[in-house]
Motif scaffolding. Structure first.
Motif, PDB file in Angstrom:
ATOM      1  N   SER A  42      50.501  88.794   1.770  1.00 52.82           N
ATOM      2  CA  SER A  42      50.361  88.412   0.366  1.00 52.82           C
ATOM      3  C   SER A  42      49.295  89.257  -0.323  1.00 52.82           C
ATOM      4  O   SER A  42      49.429  89.599  -1.497  1.00 52.82           O
ATOM      5  CB  SER A  42      50.010  86.930   0.247  1.00 52.82           C
ATOM      6  OG  SER A  42      51.075  86.120   0.705  1.00 52.82           O
ATOM      7  N   HIS A  52      50.724  92.319  -1.728  1.00 50.94           N
ATOM      8  CA  HIS A  52      51.760  92.118  -2.751  1.00 50.94           C
ATOM      9  C   HIS A  52      51.717  93.250  -3.784  1.00 50.94           C
ATOM     10  O   HIS A  52      50.657  93.602  -4.296  1.00 50.94           O
ATOM     11  CB  HIS A  52      51.515  90.771  -3.424  1.00 50.94           C
ATOM     12  CG  HIS A  52      52.564  90.365  -4.412  1.00 50.94           C
ATOM     13  ND1 HIS A  52      53.905  90.290  -4.079  1.00 50.94           N
ATOM     14  CD2 HIS A  52      52.475  90.012  -5.717  1.00 50.94           C
ATOM     15  CE1 HIS A  52      54.588  89.893  -5.143  1.00 50.94           C
ATOM     16  NE2 HIS A  52      53.747  89.722  -6.139  1.00 50.94           N
ATOM     17  N   LYS A  99      58.667  86.799  -0.343  1.00 50.71           N
ATOM     18  CA  LYS A  99      57.765  85.643  -0.405  1.00 50.71           C
ATOM     19  C   LYS A  99      57.698  85.021   0.979  1.00 50.71           C
ATOM     20  O   LYS A  99      58.580  85.228   1.815  1.00 50.71           O
ATOM     21  CB  LYS A  99      58.247  84.614  -1.426  1.00 50.71           C
ATOM     22  CG  LYS A  99      59.637  84.074  -1.143  1.00 50.71           C
ATOM     23  CD  LYS A  99      60.102  83.137  -2.249  1.00 50.71           C
ATOM     24  CE  LYS A  99      61.532  82.631  -1.955  1.00 50.71           C
ATOM     25  NZ  LYS A  99      62.028  81.756  -3.032  1.00 50.71           N
ATOM     26  N   THR A 124      56.866  81.237   2.937  1.00 52.79           N
ATOM     27  CA  THR A 124      56.690  79.796   2.782  1.00 52.79           C
ATOM     28  C   THR A 124      55.996  79.244   4.016  1.00 52.79           C
ATOM     29  O   THR A 124      56.427  79.487   5.143  1.00 52.79           O
ATOM     30  CB  THR A 124      58.054  79.101   2.591  1.00 52.79           C
ATOM     31  OG1 THR A 124      58.694  79.644   1.422  1.00 52.79           O
ATOM     32  CG2 THR A 124      57.875  77.613   2.402  1.00 52.79           C
ATOM     33  N   THR A 148      54.225  78.326  -1.123  1.00 53.30           N
ATOM     34  CA  THR A 148      54.911  79.612  -1.129  1.00 53.30           C
ATOM     35  C   THR A 148      53.999  80.660  -1.747  1.00 53.30           C
ATOM     36  O   THR A 148      53.505  80.486  -2.868  1.00 53.30           O
ATOM     37  CB  THR A 148      56.224  79.529  -1.921  1.00 53.30           C
ATOM     38  OG1 THR A 148      57.098  78.591  -1.290  1.00 53.30           O
ATOM     39  CG2 THR A 148      56.915  80.884  -1.959  1.00 53.30           C
ATOM     40  N   PRO A 155      53.615  84.821  -2.819  1.00 49.96           N
ATOM     41  CA  PRO A 155      54.387  86.057  -3.021  1.00 49.96           C
ATOM     42  C   PRO A 155      54.000  87.099  -1.980  1.00 49.96           C
ATOM     43  O   PRO A 155      52.836  87.198  -1.590  1.00 49.96           O
ATOM     44  CB  PRO A 155      53.978  86.495  -4.435  1.00 49.96           C
ATOM     45  CG  PRO A 155      52.640  85.880  -4.655  1.00 49.96           C
ATOM     46  CD  PRO A 155      52.647  84.578  -3.894  1.00 49.96           C
ATOM     47  N   SER A 156      54.971  87.863  -1.514  1.00 54.32           N
ATOM     48  CA  SER A 156      54.692  88.903  -0.508  1.00 54.32           C
ATOM     49  C   SER A 156      55.690  90.039  -0.650  1.00 54.32           C
ATOM     50  O   SER A 156      56.338  90.437   0.308  1.00 54.32           O
ATOM     51  CB  SER A 156      54.740  88.321   0.911  1.00 54.32           C
ATOM     52  OG  SER A 156      55.997  87.723   1.157  1.00 54.32           O
ATOM     53  N   ASP A 157      55.810  90.545  -1.868  1.00 53.57           N
ATOM     54  CA  ASP A 157      56.723  91.660  -2.133  1.00 53.57           C
ATOM     55  C   ASP A 157      55.978  92.961  -1.880  1.00 53.57           C
ATOM     56  O   ASP A 157      55.455  93.592  -2.804  1.00 53.57           O
ATOM     57  CB  ASP A 157      57.224  91.571  -3.577  1.00 53.57           C
ATOM     58  CG  ASP A 157      58.302  92.614  -3.870  1.00 53.57           C
ATOM     59  OD1 ASP A 157      58.757  93.274  -2.906  1.00 53.57           O
ATOM     60  OD2 ASP A 157      58.674  92.773  -5.045  1.00 53.57           O
TER      61      ASP A 157
END
Length: 510
Positions: A297, A300, A328, A330, A339, A341-343
């Protein structure tokens, strides 16, 4: 008299409102905090009591009950110190309750009455603004971060005495105003890392360019000293600049994690995270009793670099499979499911064998069984999620001694930015920003091939025993290669170039 102060707490990287209700009543002197407080919140009783006295005020000799509503959600941290202290002082009629009814207040107290910074101010204020609160009192050290929220009037607080004077009509605190273009995303400093420092390895540089242009994951395979880490560390220098929205999103994550640097509240560059291979699965994805963002994350909208990939714990690598697909992660805990974000863009490096010198009979003495065991530390499903696999041979002396200047990061970045602009225009109504994010329907729409090129891909698919995911990744890579050359149609040239980046999985890892 009952006093209510508006504050906020964090749940993941989001915020939710908390009302600090303070009721001083007659009875034996006591100070109780209810509403599922954790140890840090319970300890605020002593901090608040001492801070109020050292600030020059009398602490009421009454039965004080503090409720943190909603009472069914666990509260943690020291950010409720200032709201509790102001609630007590308001109930003692030191200032009118109307002064704080439309303001959000947060901050930790020192024993001398000064206010310390807290984590997560940015998401707290964004949520408050959405709920119609336009005034906030935050620690002075958090003021620059808070000022990122357009439309919010921010009062930087140094001490309890200062904020009480302001609320009671005495010396006023001046609202914080950011200076001119203090939050510009333009980098003025010359980076120490540049592609011009890398001698040779032109094929790997080209793969890096394709990866940066399309947001693709990349794996570098080569012996020690071939430049794998050197190239990976320079990858952020050729990535497109952050948009303001992306910067705010990253800043929220770093604010919650407590990683914002003083005087530099806005994250201006794409993150580059490089955890050690001993990292645990929970540290990588996020964890804790009340989960906090993990490395994926924190990366990101940036790069997560895993050096010595096979040395990572197997379970740590496997937990990345779903985030790599969904952007993402969870995390389920007793206290709830969060949750994050982890793009991120995955860049990884590994040796071809345990000693690193596979193919050199004088240096490598690894047995076939040792090599196979080493390679199989990386599972097929994880490997399938890596778009480009590049073999990096040792650098020849002639290349190291060459005086011919290599391409700079700025030159490569120009091409990457041009390709990214093409993708932004293509996906302006699709909700994505890079070719790597395309789904099956979008691949069919934007990666159409001519019949003769389909035959080439059909032959490669059969001979290389590719999966459906690998097939789609080849089309995405070809689309990126076409964008870099400015071609609207994917051609045989683009397919042949990107197919070479899927050949090493059979040579080394399957």
């Amino acid at each position: 008299m009952l006093s209510i102060i508006k504050s906020a707490a964090l749940l993941g990287i989001d915020s939710y409102p908390v009302e600090v209700e303070v009721d001083p009543s007659n009875g034996l002197p006591a100070f109780d905090i209810v509403g599922l407080p954790d140890s840090a919140v319970k300890e605020s009783r002593e901090r608040v009591r001492t801070a109020i006295r050292n600030a020059g005020f009398s602490f009421p000799v009454k039965r004080i009950t503090v409720n943190l509503a909603p009472a069914d959600t666990k509260k943690e941290g020291a950010a409720f110190d200032l709201p509790i202290a102001l609630g007590i002082l308001s109930a003692c009629n030191l200032f009118s309750a109307e002064k704080t009814e439309d303001a959000l207040i947060t901050g930790e107290l020192s024993l001398d009455g000064s206010v310390r910074p807290v984590n997560g101010v940015l998401p707290m204020l964004y949520d408050a603004l959405r709920r119609g609160i336009f005034v906030s009192f935050v620690p002075f050290e958090n003021a620059e971060e808070a000022a990122l929220v357009e439309g919010m009037t921010v009062y930087p607080v140094h001490s309890v005495k200062e904020i009480v004077a302001h609320l009671s009509g005495g010396t006023q605190i001046a609202p914080y105003h950011k200076e001119g273009n203090a939050f510009s995303l333009t980098q003025t400093d010359t980076p120490d890392l540049d592609f011009s420092h890398v001698k040779g390895q032109e094929n790997a540089k080209r793969a890096m360019e394709i990866a940066a242009a399309g947001g693709h994951n990349i794996l570098l395979i080569g012996p020690p000293g071939s430049g794998k880490t050197m190239l990976a560390k320079r990858l952020p220098t050729i990535l497109p600049d952050l948009s303001f929205e992306e910067s705010i999103e990253i800043t929220k994550i770093y604010s919650v994690a407590g990683l914002l640097k003083e005087k530099n509240s806005l994250v201006r560059t794409r993150p580059f995270r490089s955890p050690h291979h001993t990292i645990s699965a929970s540290a990588l994805t996020g964890g804790g009793r009340i989960p906090r963002p993990g490395e994926i994350s924190l990366a990101h909208h940036g790069v997560l670099f895993l050096d010595e990939l096979p040395e990572f714990q197997r379970n740590a690598l496997e937990v990345m499979r779903q985030p790599l697909e969904d952007g993402k992660v969870t995390i389920a805990r007793v206290n709830g499911t969060l949750t994050f974000p982890s793009d991120f863009m995955l860049a990884a490096a590994m040796n071809p064998c345990p000693c690193g010198y596979l193919g050199n009979s004088e240096k490598c003495h690894c047995s076939a069984n040792e090599i196979m065991k080493y390679h199989r530390k990386i599972s097929g499903p994880l490997l399938d999620r890596i778009d480009l696999m590049v073999e990096m041979p040792p650098v020849a002396y002639e290349e190291l001694d060459s005086t011919i200047p290599a391409e700079s990061s700025a030159t490569i970045k120009e091409r990457v930015v041009c390709a990214h602009k093409i993708q932004l225009e293509r996906f302006r109504n699709e909700g994505i920003f890079f070719n790597a994010q395309m789904n099956a329907a979008q691949i069919e729409k934007y990666c159409a091939l001519r019949e003769e090129d389909k035959e080439l891909l059909r032959t490669a698919f059969a001979r290389m025993e590719l999966s459906a995911r690998a097939y789609h990744k080849i089309l995405k890579l070809a689309r990126t290669a076409a964008d870099l050359s400015g071609d609207a149609q994917i051609t045989r040239k683009h397919l042949l170039e990107v197919l070479q980046y899927r050949s090493l999985d059979r040579k080394y890892l399957l």
